[in-house]
Design a protein around this motif. Structure first.
Motif, PDB file in Angstrom:
ATOM      1  N   TRP A  10       0.829  -1.186   0.000  1.00  0.00           N
ATOM      2  CA  TRP A  10       0.000   0.000   0.000  1.00  0.00           C
ATOM      3  C   TRP A  10       0.868   1.241   0.000  1.00  0.00           C
ATOM      4  CZ3 TRP A  10      -1.626  -2.966   4.687  1.00  0.00           C
ATOM      5  CH2 TRP A  10      -2.526  -3.977   4.327  1.00  0.00           C
ATOM      6  N   PRO A  11       0.549   2.220  -0.820  1.00  0.00           N
ATOM      7  CA  PRO A  11       1.202   3.510  -0.701  1.00  0.00           C
ATOM      8  C   PRO A  11       0.558   4.317   0.415  1.00  0.00           C
ATOM      9  CG  PRO A  11      -0.353   3.565  -2.507  1.00  0.00           C
ATOM     10  CD  PRO A  11      -0.377   2.153  -1.953  1.00  0.00           C
ATOM     11  N   GLY A  12       1.173   5.413   0.768  1.00  0.00           N
ATOM     12  CA  GLY A  12       0.572   6.268   1.782  1.00  0.00           C
ATOM     13  C   GLY A  12       1.469   6.434   2.980  1.00  0.00           C
ATOM     14  N   PRO A  13       0.936   7.017   4.046  1.00  0.00           N
ATOM     15  CA  PRO A  13       1.754   7.307   5.229  1.00  0.00           C
ATOM     16  C   PRO A  13       2.170   6.049   5.928  1.00  0.00           C
ATOM     17  CG  PRO A  13      -0.560   7.740   5.677  1.00  0.00           C
ATOM     18  CD  PRO A  13      -0.464   7.433   4.217  1.00  0.00           C
ATOM     19  N   ARG A  14       3.331   6.102   6.522  1.00  0.00           N
ATOM     20  CA  ARG A  14       3.816   4.963   7.284  1.00  0.00           C
ATOM     21  C   ARG A  14       3.348   5.077   8.724  1.00  0.00           C
ATOM     22  NH1 ARG A  14      10.113   5.167   5.976  1.00  0.00           N
ATOM     23  NH2 ARG A  14      10.003   5.701   3.788  1.00  0.00           N
ATOM     24  N   GLY A  15       2.882   3.994   9.251  1.00  0.00           N
ATOM     25  CA  GLY A  15       2.493   3.985  10.652  1.00  0.00           C
ATOM     26  C   GLY A  15       2.286   2.570  11.072  1.00  0.00           C
ATOM     27  N   ALA A  16       2.523   2.280  12.326  1.00  0.00           N
ATOM     28  CA  ALA A  16       2.342   0.909  12.767  1.00  0.00           C
ATOM     29  C   ALA A  16       1.989   0.905  14.221  1.00  0.00           C
ATOM     30  CB  ALA A  16       3.604   0.100  12.542  1.00  0.00           C
ATOM     31  N   SER A  17       1.245  -0.092  14.570  1.00  0.00           N
ATOM     32  CA  SER A  17       0.950  -0.297  15.980  1.00  0.00           C
ATOM     33  C   SER A  17       0.512  -1.726  16.155  1.00  0.00           C
ATOM     34  CB  SER A  17      -0.159   0.649  16.434  1.00  0.00           C
ATOM     35  OG  SER A  17      -0.535   0.360  17.744  1.00  0.00           O
ATOM     36  N   GLN A  18       1.315  -2.508  16.828  1.00  0.00           N
ATOM     37  CA  GLN A  18       0.992  -3.916  17.037  1.00  0.00           C
ATOM     38  C   GLN A  18       0.857  -4.181  18.506  1.00  0.00           C
ATOM     39  OE1 GLN A  18       2.898  -6.285  18.627  1.00  0.00           O
ATOM     40  NE2 GLN A  18       1.466  -7.925  18.281  1.00  0.00           N
ATOM     41  N   VAL A  19      -0.063  -5.056  18.872  1.00  0.00           N
ATOM     42  CA  VAL A  19      -0.264  -5.392  20.271  1.00  0.00           C
ATOM     43  C   VAL A  19      -0.373  -6.888  20.397  1.00  0.00           C
ATOM     44  CG1 VAL A  19      -1.805  -5.190  22.230  1.00  0.00           C
ATOM     45  CG2 VAL A  19      -1.425  -3.218  20.791  1.00  0.00           C
ATOM     46  N   LYS A  20       0.399  -7.456  21.291  1.00  0.00           N
ATOM     47  CA  LYS A  20       0.135  -8.824  21.735  1.00  0.00           C
ATOM     48  C   LYS A  20      -0.688  -8.722  22.997  1.00  0.00           C
ATOM     49  CE  LYS A  20       1.872 -13.021  23.611  1.00  0.00           C
ATOM     50  NZ  LYS A  20       2.942 -13.798  24.135  1.00  0.00           N
ATOM     51  N   ARG A  21      -1.901  -9.210  22.949  1.00  0.00           N
ATOM     52  CA  ARG A  21      -2.810  -9.084  24.077  1.00  0.00           C
ATOM     53  C   ARG A  21      -2.952 -10.431  24.748  1.00  0.00           C
ATOM     54  NH1 ARG A  21      -4.081  -7.039  28.238  1.00  0.00           N
ATOM     55  NH2 ARG A  21      -6.233  -6.848  28.869  1.00  0.00           N
ATOM     56  N   CYS A  56      -8.450  -3.211   3.354  1.00  0.00           N
ATOM     57  CA  CYS A  56      -7.004  -3.002   3.388  1.00  0.00           C
ATOM     58  C   CYS A  56      -6.726  -1.559   3.797  1.00  0.00           C
ATOM     59  CB  CYS A  56      -6.388  -3.273   2.014  1.00  0.00           C
ATOM     60  SG  CYS A  56      -6.573  -4.984   1.500  1.00  0.00           S
ATOM     61  N   ASP A  57      -5.938  -1.368   4.820  1.00  0.00           N
ATOM     62  CA  ASP A  57      -5.609  -0.049   5.326  1.00  0.00           C
ATOM     63  C   ASP A  57      -4.163   0.273   5.002  1.00  0.00           C
ATOM     64  OD1 ASP A  57      -8.146   0.277   6.601  1.00  0.00           O
ATOM     65  OD2 ASP A  57      -7.477  -1.194   8.068  1.00  0.00           O
ATOM     66  N   PRO A  58      -3.854   1.564   4.865  1.00  0.00           N
ATOM     67  CA  PRO A  58      -2.502   1.926   4.462  1.00  0.00           C
ATOM     68  C   PRO A  58      -1.489   1.880   5.572  1.00  0.00           C
ATOM     69  CG  PRO A  58      -3.853   3.880   4.683  1.00  0.00           C
ATOM     70  CD  PRO A  58      -4.754   2.713   4.879  1.00  0.00           C
ATOM     71  N   VAL A  59      -1.900   1.724   6.815  1.00  0.00           N
ATOM     72  CA  VAL A  59      -0.956   1.723   7.928  1.00  0.00           C
ATOM     73  C   VAL A  59      -0.967   0.352   8.569  1.00  0.00           C
ATOM     74  CG1 VAL A  59      -0.292   2.850  10.054  1.00  0.00           C
ATOM     75  CG2 VAL A  59      -1.406   4.158   8.263  1.00  0.00           C
ATOM     76  N   LEU A  60       0.188  -0.138   8.921  1.00  0.00           N
ATOM     77  CA  LEU A  60       0.370  -1.551   9.292  1.00  0.00           C
ATOM     78  C   LEU A  60       0.508  -1.715  10.784  1.00  0.00           C
ATOM     79  CD1 LEU A  60       1.109  -4.522   8.639  1.00  0.00           C
ATOM     80  CD2 LEU A  60       3.450  -3.753   8.409  1.00  0.00           C
ATOM     81  N   GLU A  61       0.009  -2.834  11.265  1.00  0.00           N
ATOM     82  CA  GLU A  61       0.261  -3.294  12.619  1.00  0.00           C
ATOM     83  C   GLU A  61       0.726  -4.730  12.543  1.00  0.00           C
ATOM     84  OE1 GLU A  61      -2.505  -3.569  15.933  1.00  0.00           O
ATOM     85  OE2 GLU A  61      -2.815  -1.452  15.560  1.00  0.00           O
ATOM     86  N   ALA A  62       1.877  -5.047  13.094  1.00  0.00           N
ATOM     87  CA  ALA A  62       2.371  -6.416  12.951  1.00  0.00           C
ATOM     88  C   ALA A  62       3.420  -6.707  13.985  1.00  0.00           C
ATOM     89  CB  ALA A  62       2.954  -6.629  11.565  1.00  0.00           C
ATOM     90  N   GLY A  63       3.542  -8.009  14.350  1.00  0.00           N
ATOM     91  CA  GLY A  63       4.646  -8.464  15.176  1.00  0.00           C
ATOM     92  C   GLY A  63       4.258  -8.747  16.607  1.00  0.00           C
ATOM     93  N   PRO A  95       6.713   1.299  10.457  1.00  0.00           N
ATOM     94  CA  PRO A  95       7.007   1.323  11.904  1.00  0.00           C
ATOM     95  C   PRO A  95       6.141   0.294  12.638  1.00  0.00           C
ATOM     96  CG  PRO A  95       6.649   3.524  11.055  1.00  0.00           C
ATOM     97  CD  PRO A  95       6.217   2.589   9.975  1.00  0.00           C
ATOM     98  N   ILE A  96       6.640  -0.190  13.744  1.00  0.00           N
ATOM     99  CA  ILE A  96       5.951  -1.244  14.487  1.00  0.00           C
ATOM    100  C   ILE A  96       5.928  -0.880  15.960  1.00  0.00           C
ATOM    101  CG2 ILE A  96       6.031  -3.663  15.199  1.00  0.00           C
ATOM    102  CD1 ILE A  96       7.130  -4.383  12.531  1.00  0.00           C
ATOM    103  N   VAL A  97       4.784  -1.113  16.587  1.00  0.00           N
ATOM    104  CA  VAL A  97       4.614  -0.950  18.030  1.00  0.00           C
ATOM    105  C   VAL A  97       4.330  -2.328  18.615  1.00  0.00           C
ATOM    106  CG1 VAL A  97       3.225   0.053  19.870  1.00  0.00           C
ATOM    107  CG2 VAL A  97       3.777   1.401  17.844  1.00  0.00           C
ATOM    108  N   LEU A  98       5.053  -2.673  19.668  1.00  0.00           N
ATOM    109  CA  LEU A  98       4.863  -3.976  20.316  1.00  0.00           C
ATOM    110  C   LEU A  98       4.633  -3.771  21.799  1.00  0.00           C
ATOM    111  CD1 LEU A  98       7.538  -4.434  18.184  1.00  0.00           C
ATOM    112  CD2 LEU A  98       6.831  -6.747  18.666  1.00  0.00           C
ATOM    113  N   THR A  99       3.825  -4.649  22.365  1.00  0.00           N
ATOM    114  CA  THR A  99       3.674  -4.645  23.819  1.00  0.00           C
ATOM    115  C   THR A  99       4.694  -5.596  24.423  1.00  0.00           C
ATOM    116  OG1 THR A  99       2.038  -6.415  23.766  1.00  0.00           O
ATOM    117  CG2 THR A  99       1.225  -4.160  23.642  1.00  0.00           C
TER     118      THR A  99
END
Length: 604
Positions: A10-21, A56-63, A95-99
């Protein structure tokens, strides 16, 4: 969805936020885009995952986090990047955010940072605590608040004090009890109660019962007294139906099938008996041949060999030998006849009938019997009913469906009670109330008053009905008279951590003060991270600095000049260490203990 997954970029802004809950009843890794309304993929402990949504969203959450039972590279490749439509070949440019756990060891963070930066080439990473993300999601963003967070998940329970928006790591406490231990305790209780269903009382079923039928008692002892009343038990007991098969053995067979089965069983018995007869016939024939051979010795006049053979056969006279030969011959003939008869009989019809009895002549009753019968005649009615009533079929008393039912009574409150009373499991730990009191006692009274005004409950293991009322009751018992407090439950105790991480990622997407870049990772190491409102406290490793060689040489020179050599030192005064290895190795010899010629040297 079957078939191969398509990868999208996906093109667009980079952003990420991932959570292991870590929820109360199962350990899951929640994955999705920070612009999405909810996690798009949930990976459970066993490795299975499920897709959520198709947008499908342009900003990713993973990990996932760096610790836990799930293999991290497998979850990253198959669980997040593949499901989110992001190709992990080459690098992951998001970018990726992890708990991570509260007070996570530096080694765990170092291994995770190394995996993300070295293997996947992510641009920047941020770490946070799941319960703090949930706290961040439920409070107003403009308010810098203080409070106490009670977070209970699958493996443990944390109580975290928050002062002016930051975690007070020195006073955080953990209770090593969570949803996993509660489900295991419920499984043990029901297995002891129903020993006939040990295999059916599985841990997954116990997690379902714990999630749907358990509750927290406001007063545990008083609630147990209520369960003693039969009426209260009947009104509140929950009946669980275990799976079972209603097809009993032989209940669906027709008469022809039953007849065929009985014929097969009879054939097997006949074959077994025929085999035994043949084996017995063979042994008798061999013994008969042996006896006949001894008898031939007598007829041929070989008396010495005959008497020797009689002694081996444990016989005293030829007459005894002759009687044994006669008996064995008749037995062998009878066995041969039975075998021949069984071979002739090819089929045997099995018919249910009464055993044949010989015809007996009717006996005339005697005079005494007639007199005895006349005495009992008044006891019987002379009139016989015209129509006999049909005898009703006797129904079996055993109910198979009722046998496979579980009656969950006091177990509904006993299993979740372990977070307040760990002694029920035999654990030497304090419960939530005692730990909460211990944490509050470590602060001044004015700080205690601020903390109890915002007691926040989050985590999947705190979704039991009655939990908020129980916490309020415990706080009322431990707080001073006429003091106030406030208890708040997360709007979604399971997903609020993911929502909070998503909101945090969007709010701080361009804030370099909270992200770890690749350059900072290479300069400061994998254990380094930047603090923010939802993170742990960074405690760097302080290594003792080693003194330089020049300072050691100066200290050595001053010491030798003042003492005039080590030989003049008084007893008890420490000698200075040699400046280098060459000070203890003689001239012409190497530091390895041998001289240049290869011969060893001795210390003088």
């Amino acid at each position: 969805m079957d078939g191969p997954q398509r990868s999208r970029r996906w093109p667009g802004p980079r952003g990420a936020s991932q959570v292991k809950r870590v929820v109360g009843l199962s350990e899951e890794v929640r994955l999705g885009s920070s612009l999405g309304p909810e996690p798009r993929s949930v990976t459970r402990r066993g490795g299975a995952s499920r897709r959520r949504g198709r947008r499908c969203d342009p900003v990713l959450e993973a990990g996932p986090v760096a610790h836990g039972p799930l293999p991290v590279p497998l979850v990253l490749d198959n669980g997040s990047f593949q499901h989110l439509g992001v190709s992990s070949q080459g690098c992951v440019d998001h970018p990726i955010v992890l708990t991570e756990a509260v007070c996570n060891p530096l080694y765990s963070r170092q291994m995770m940072s190394e995996l993300l930066f070295e293997c996947y080439g992510v641009p920047k990473v941020a770490y946070g605590i799941d319960s703090l993300f949930s706290f961040y999601h439920n409070k107003p963003k403009t308010l810098i608040s203080s409070g106490l967070i009670i977070s209970s998940g699958y493996q443990c329970t944390h109580i975290l004090p928050i002062l002016e928006g930051r975690l007070d790591a020195k006073n955080c406490k953990r209770i090593n009890l969570g949803g996993s231990q509660a489900a295991g305790y419920l499984q043990r209780l029901l297995q002891l109660k129903y020993p006939g269903h040990l295999a059916a009382i599985t841990l997954s079923r116990m997690e379902e019962i714990l999630h749907e039928h358990s509750y927290i008692a406001e007063d545990y002892v008083e609630e147990l007294q209520k369960w003693r009343c039969p009426d209260y038990y009947e009104n509140n007991v929950h009946k669980m139906q275990l799976p079972f098969s209603s097809k009993l053995l032989g209940s669906t067979l027709t008469a022809e099938e039953k007849q065929e089965r009985r014929q097969q069983q009879l054939r097997r018995l006949q074959e077994l008996n025929a085999r035994r007869r043949e084996e017995k016939l063979q042994l008798d024939q061999e013994r008969l041949d042996r006896l006949q051979y001894v008898q031939e010795l007598l007829e041929d006049g070989q008396m010495d060999q005959f008497h020797k053979a009689l002694m081996e056969l444990n016989m005293d006279s030829p007459e005894e030998l002759q009687s044994y030969i006669h008996k064995l011959s008749s037995a062998v003939e009878q066995a041969k006849q039975k075998i021949l008869q069984s071979e002739v009989t090819l089929e045997v019809d099995v018919v249910d009938s009464k055993p044949e009895t010989p015809d007996l002549e009717p006996l005339e009753p005697s005079l005494e019997d007639v007199e005895n019968i006349n005495d009992f005649e008044p006891l019987f009615s002379e009139e016989t009913p015209e129509v006999e009533k049909p005898v009703a079929a006797v129904q079996p008393v055993f109910n198979l469906a009722a046998y496979h039912q579980l009656f969950v009574g006091t177990e509904r409150i006993r299993a979740p009670e372990i977070i307040f009373q760990p002694s029920l499991l035999g654990e030497e730990q304090a419960g939530i109330a005692e730990t909460l009191q211990y944490i509050l006692d470590r602060y001044p009274k004015d700080v205690q008053e601020v903390l109890v005004q915002n007691v926040f409950l989050t985590g999947g293991n705190l979704m039991y009905p009655g939990l908020k009322v129980r916490i309020e009751k415990e706080l009322l018992a431990m707080r001073p008279f006429q003091s106030s407090f406030q208890v708040q439950l997360a709007s979604n105790p399971v997903l609020d951590a993911w929502y909070g991480a998503r909101d945090w990622a969007l709010d701080h997407l361009d804030d370099d003060a909270v992200w770890i870049t690749r350059k900072e990772y290479e300069e400061k190491g994998g254990e380094y991270f930047k603090e923010h409102s939802a993170s742990n406290i960074y405690v760097p490793i302080h290594l003792p600095k080693q003194a330089s060689r020049s300072s050691e040489a100066q200290a050595s020179g001053k010491g030798s000049g003042a003492s005039g050599g080590s030989a003049g030192l008084p007893i008890g005064q420490a000698q200075l260490k040699p400046e280098s290895l060459a000070d203890i190795v003689p001239t012409g010899q190497s530091p390895g203990g041998k001289d240049q010629s290869g011969e060893g040297w001795k210390r003088t």
